[in-house]
Design a protein around this motif. Structure first.
Motif, short mmCIF file in Angstrom:
data_model
loop_
_atom_site.label_atom_id
_atom_site.label_comp_id
_atom_site.label_asym_id
_atom_site.label_seq_id
_atom_site.Cartn_x
_atom_site.Cartn_y
_atom_site.Cartn_z
N LEU A 112 0.80 -1.24 0.00
CA LEU A 112 0.00 0.00 0.00
C LEU A 112 0.83 1.29 0.00
O LEU A 112 0.41 2.30 -0.55
CB LEU A 112 -0.96 0.03 1.20
CG LEU A 112 -1.99 -1.11 1.27
CD1 LEU A 112 -3.03 -0.80 2.34
CD2 LEU A 112 -2.67 -1.37 -0.06
N ASN A 113 2.02 1.24 0.60
CA ASN A 113 2.77 2.49 0.79
C ASN A 113 3.16 3.20 -0.49
O ASN A 113 3.33 4.42 -0.50
CB ASN A 113 4.03 2.24 1.62
CG ASN A 113 3.71 2.02 3.09
OD1 ASN A 113 2.57 2.24 3.51
ND2 ASN A 113 4.68 1.58 3.86
N SER A 114 3.33 2.44 -1.57
CA SER A 114 3.81 3.09 -2.80
C SER A 114 2.73 3.92 -3.50
O SER A 114 3.04 4.67 -4.42
CB SER A 114 4.39 2.05 -3.76
OG SER A 114 3.49 0.98 -3.91
N PHE A 115 1.48 3.80 -3.05
CA PHE A 115 0.43 4.66 -3.62
C PHE A 115 0.45 6.00 -2.89
O PHE A 115 -0.38 6.27 -2.02
CB PHE A 115 -0.95 4.00 -3.45
CG PHE A 115 -1.12 2.76 -4.28
CD1 PHE A 115 -1.39 2.85 -5.63
CD2 PHE A 115 -0.99 1.51 -3.71
CE1 PHE A 115 -1.53 1.72 -6.41
CE2 PHE A 115 -1.13 0.36 -4.47
CZ PHE A 115 -1.39 0.47 -5.83
N ILE A 116 1.41 6.84 -3.27
CA ILE A 116 1.65 8.02 -2.43
C ILE A 116 0.53 9.04 -2.48
O ILE A 116 0.35 9.80 -1.55
CB ILE A 116 3.01 8.70 -2.71
CG1 ILE A 116 3.12 9.08 -4.18
CG2 ILE A 116 4.17 7.83 -2.28
CD1 ILE A 116 4.37 9.87 -4.49
N ASP A 117 -0.27 9.08 -3.55
CA ASP A 117 -1.34 10.08 -3.56
C ASP A 117 -2.69 9.55 -3.07
O ASP A 117 -3.69 10.26 -3.14
CB ASP A 117 -1.46 10.80 -4.92
CG ASP A 117 -1.60 9.83 -6.07
OD1 ASP A 117 -1.68 8.62 -5.80
OD2 ASP A 117 -1.64 10.29 -7.22
N VAL A 118 -2.69 8.34 -2.55
CA VAL A 118 -3.89 7.84 -1.87
C VAL A 118 -3.73 8.20 -0.39
O VAL A 118 -2.73 7.85 0.23
CB VAL A 118 -4.05 6.32 -2.05
CG1 VAL A 118 -5.30 5.82 -1.33
CG2 VAL A 118 -4.12 5.96 -3.54
N GLU A 119 -4.71 8.91 0.16
CA GLU A 119 -4.55 9.41 1.54
C GLU A 119 -5.07 8.45 2.61
O GLU A 119 -4.68 8.53 3.77
CB GLU A 119 -5.27 10.75 1.69
CG GLU A 119 -4.67 11.86 0.85
CD GLU A 119 -5.66 13.00 0.70
OE1 GLU A 119 -5.69 13.87 1.57
OE2 GLU A 119 -6.42 13.00 -0.31
N ALA A 120 -6.00 7.57 2.20
CA ALA A 120 -6.58 6.62 3.17
C ALA A 120 -7.17 5.45 2.41
O ALA A 120 -7.44 5.55 1.21
CB ALA A 120 -7.66 7.31 4.01
N PHE A 121 -7.37 4.36 3.12
CA PHE A 121 -7.92 3.15 2.50
C PHE A 121 -9.16 2.67 3.27
O PHE A 121 -9.22 2.79 4.48
CB PHE A 121 -6.87 2.02 2.52
CG PHE A 121 -5.64 2.35 1.73
CD1 PHE A 121 -5.57 2.08 0.37
CD2 PHE A 121 -4.54 2.96 2.34
CE1 PHE A 121 -4.44 2.40 -0.37
CE2 PHE A 121 -3.40 3.28 1.61
CZ PHE A 121 -3.35 3.00 0.25
N VAL A 122 -10.10 2.12 2.51
CA VAL A 122 -11.22 1.41 3.14
C VAL A 122 -11.05 -0.05 2.74
O VAL A 122 -10.92 -0.38 1.55
CB VAL A 122 -12.58 1.93 2.66
CG1 VAL A 122 -13.71 1.17 3.38
CG2 VAL A 122 -12.71 3.43 2.92
N ASN A 123 -11.01 -0.95 3.71
CA ASN A 123 -10.77 -2.37 3.45
C ASN A 123 -12.08 -3.14 3.48
O ASN A 123 -12.71 -3.26 4.52
CB ASN A 123 -9.80 -2.91 4.51
CG ASN A 123 -9.54 -4.40 4.34
OD1 ASN A 123 -9.72 -4.94 3.24
ND2 ASN A 123 -9.13 -5.05 5.41
N THR A 124 -12.46 -3.70 2.32
CA THR A 124 -13.72 -4.45 2.28
C THR A 124 -13.50 -5.94 2.54
O THR A 124 -14.43 -6.73 2.40
CB THR A 124 -14.43 -4.26 0.92
OG1 THR A 124 -13.58 -4.78 -0.12
CG2 THR A 124 -14.72 -2.80 0.65
#
Lengths: 337, 337
Positions: free
Chosen positions: B277-289
């Protein structure tokens, strides 16, 4: 990458797709979110990004395509591997715009006494291969560019696991210049051809001789092969990636190990990581039938010897150590036994 | 585990299988090589071990079965999840032989003023549930054992993601005793029922109150939900495991985010790890389904907020924070919006 976006969006629009899956190597994931959003907005499809590790075109997200019910895979970074026949994939090759001139001239300086030079590069710098050839010819070199192999598509193109373009011309040249960042590709060239190899690194504008790295690598492999030769319980790794799975090779390896009185079990795995292997405490060593560069690059991460099949055959006394370079990355290795 | 071997070998012999795939959770992999070798020798089949991570019966090596051309999956450790309908799987439940008496008596001591106790456990200690009930009844407690849910098969059995056996009786009891090593299962019980929960740990022969852990967990989730509520670019994780993939929920989540003026992209992944997940630098947060326990247990491993769908709905102001416990792990959460 960005100048390809319009072309890509048009290519998607021309197809009847509703959902596309995007796959990126780690280094390009920083662009992934914006790019996916742009595709959604302009091509009017749903875009899903694959986040599992991806180190090459041997690792296409084919299964994921089915799972997420997408119609098209857009694979960024790597060039197509021609002997993997999958439909519904668009490859967006990562081509660098960085000039290679200075690095190539510095590499040529190291080869000032040699005339016949083999020239190689990765997909990233393939656009500059002709320019590099001209630069070398202008200073009086005779430049050879080998034909691609089963896994490559361009003349002079190499992969970590396909060095055909080097082997193709190895007999004709006195040394190789490999245009690339890092030493990974150059190391493969010198290990498998035995010819002096110089990396022309366009990112650092420098040239590097690999003799010491090659010697250290061979020494380290020798240590692991020696350790392996004492091991009794061996796990043969079967890698679950689209271009790496080779059940036939794994079974032949297992049979060979058992003929030599070793106990052996096949172990299938997607990612060859210490986390995935360390818990098998009664397995003493592993033979990896997937990516052949993992044992060479990553051995230090693992507690136990992890060998390529050809290295295991050396450890079992089936093929001689002297042939290390020639047998390493030999795709028909299983024909040898 | 070992007393099941003969039974397993007979079960394999009765089927017409040539190649079996064995899947183990990490803790049992130390037995994997010997067990596989025994199966090969005595059942006359080829055994392959799956080495990718496996944390539950929601993660069956179904795809691998096809890839390695095996006829039968032998899944060790976890109990079958009844609403996952796959054929050709033998489940070998890991049942512990360790006595639970002392731990249960210590838990009862904590509940000395309460009469009505709910009793719960994991598959590992399910054989001791009746004994534990008797122990508690002998000291004057009224013991309730709830019915299983969609993902469990035994009365009183709970999973990290299925606490039906607790919810089923929550209104009738003054508190819960959960027989298990670690606090993972007990934490789920107290979070989702709000009832005081005591872990009876038969490995350490001790009983633990979870009040402080529950308070700390809720405080930490509140911080992440607050951080999330400020984020604009959200990745919705779609988990590629047999019992976790939920495209419908992910798409509903994405729509809801976009209704609330967030930008959102679906991201599919097998393993929710910082590396992935860390390499997605412009994603600020995640929702885990997928697995709902990852945000609760593993948040600290991740730089950015990673939330369950119901937590994301709190962050978006769609459902109130006060309902945290009731909505957490609510499988019909998508019906709420």
């Amino acid at each position: 990458m960005y100048n390809l976006e319009e072309e890509l969006i048009n290519a998607i629009k021309k197809r009847t797709v509703k959902r596309v899956l995007l796959q990126f190597p780690n280094g390009l994931r920083k662009y992934a979110f914006k790019l996916a959003k742009k595709i959604e907005e302009e091509a009017n499809v749903e875009a899903i990004i694959s986040a599992d590790p991806c180190y090459g075109a041997c690792d296409l997200a084919i299964e994921e395509l089915k799972h997420v019910n997408a119609d098209l895979l857009i694979h960024y970074g790597h060039a197509k591997i021609p002997n993997l026949k999958f439909e519904n994939i668009i490859f967006i090759e990562a081509r660098s715009k960085i000039n290679v001139e200075q690095a190539v001239l510095k590499a040529a300086e190291i080869f000032k006494n040699e005339e016949k030079i083999g020239l190689l590069t990765t997909i990233q710098h393939i656009d500059f291969l002709t320019k590099a050839k001209t630069i070398l010819e202008n200073i009086g070199k005779k430049v050879y560019i080998g034909n691609p192999g089963e896994k490559t598509i361009y003349k002079g193109q190499i992969l970590g696991c396909d060095l055909t373009a080097a082997k193709d011309i190895a007999d004709k040249v006195e040394g190789f210049i490999v245009i690339s960042g890092g030493n990974f590709h150059g190391l493969g060239v010198q290990l498998t051809t035995g010819k002096k190899t110089v990396v022309a690194d366009p990112f650092l504008n420098e040239a590097r001789v690999l003799d010491e790295l090659v010697k250290a690598t061979i020494r380290k492999r020798w240590i692991q092969i020696s350790r392996f030769s004492e091991c009794k319980n061996i796990g043969v790794l079967l890698i679950l990636k689209s271009g790496q799975l080779n059940l036939k090779l794994a079974e032949k390896m297992k049979n060979e190990l058992e003929k030599k009185k070793r106990k052996s079990i096949l172990i299938c795995v997607r990612e060859v990581t210490p986390e995935n292997l360390n818990s098998f405490i009664d397995v003493e060593a592993f033979v990896n039938t997937g990516c052949p560069r993992i044992p060479i690059e990553d051995q230090l991460k693992f507690e136990k010897p992890i060998l390529n099949p050809e290295e295991a055959l050396i450890g079992l006394g089936v093929i001689p150590w002297e042939n290390y370079g020639k047998t390493l990355l030999e795709k028909n290795i299983w024909k040898l036994f």
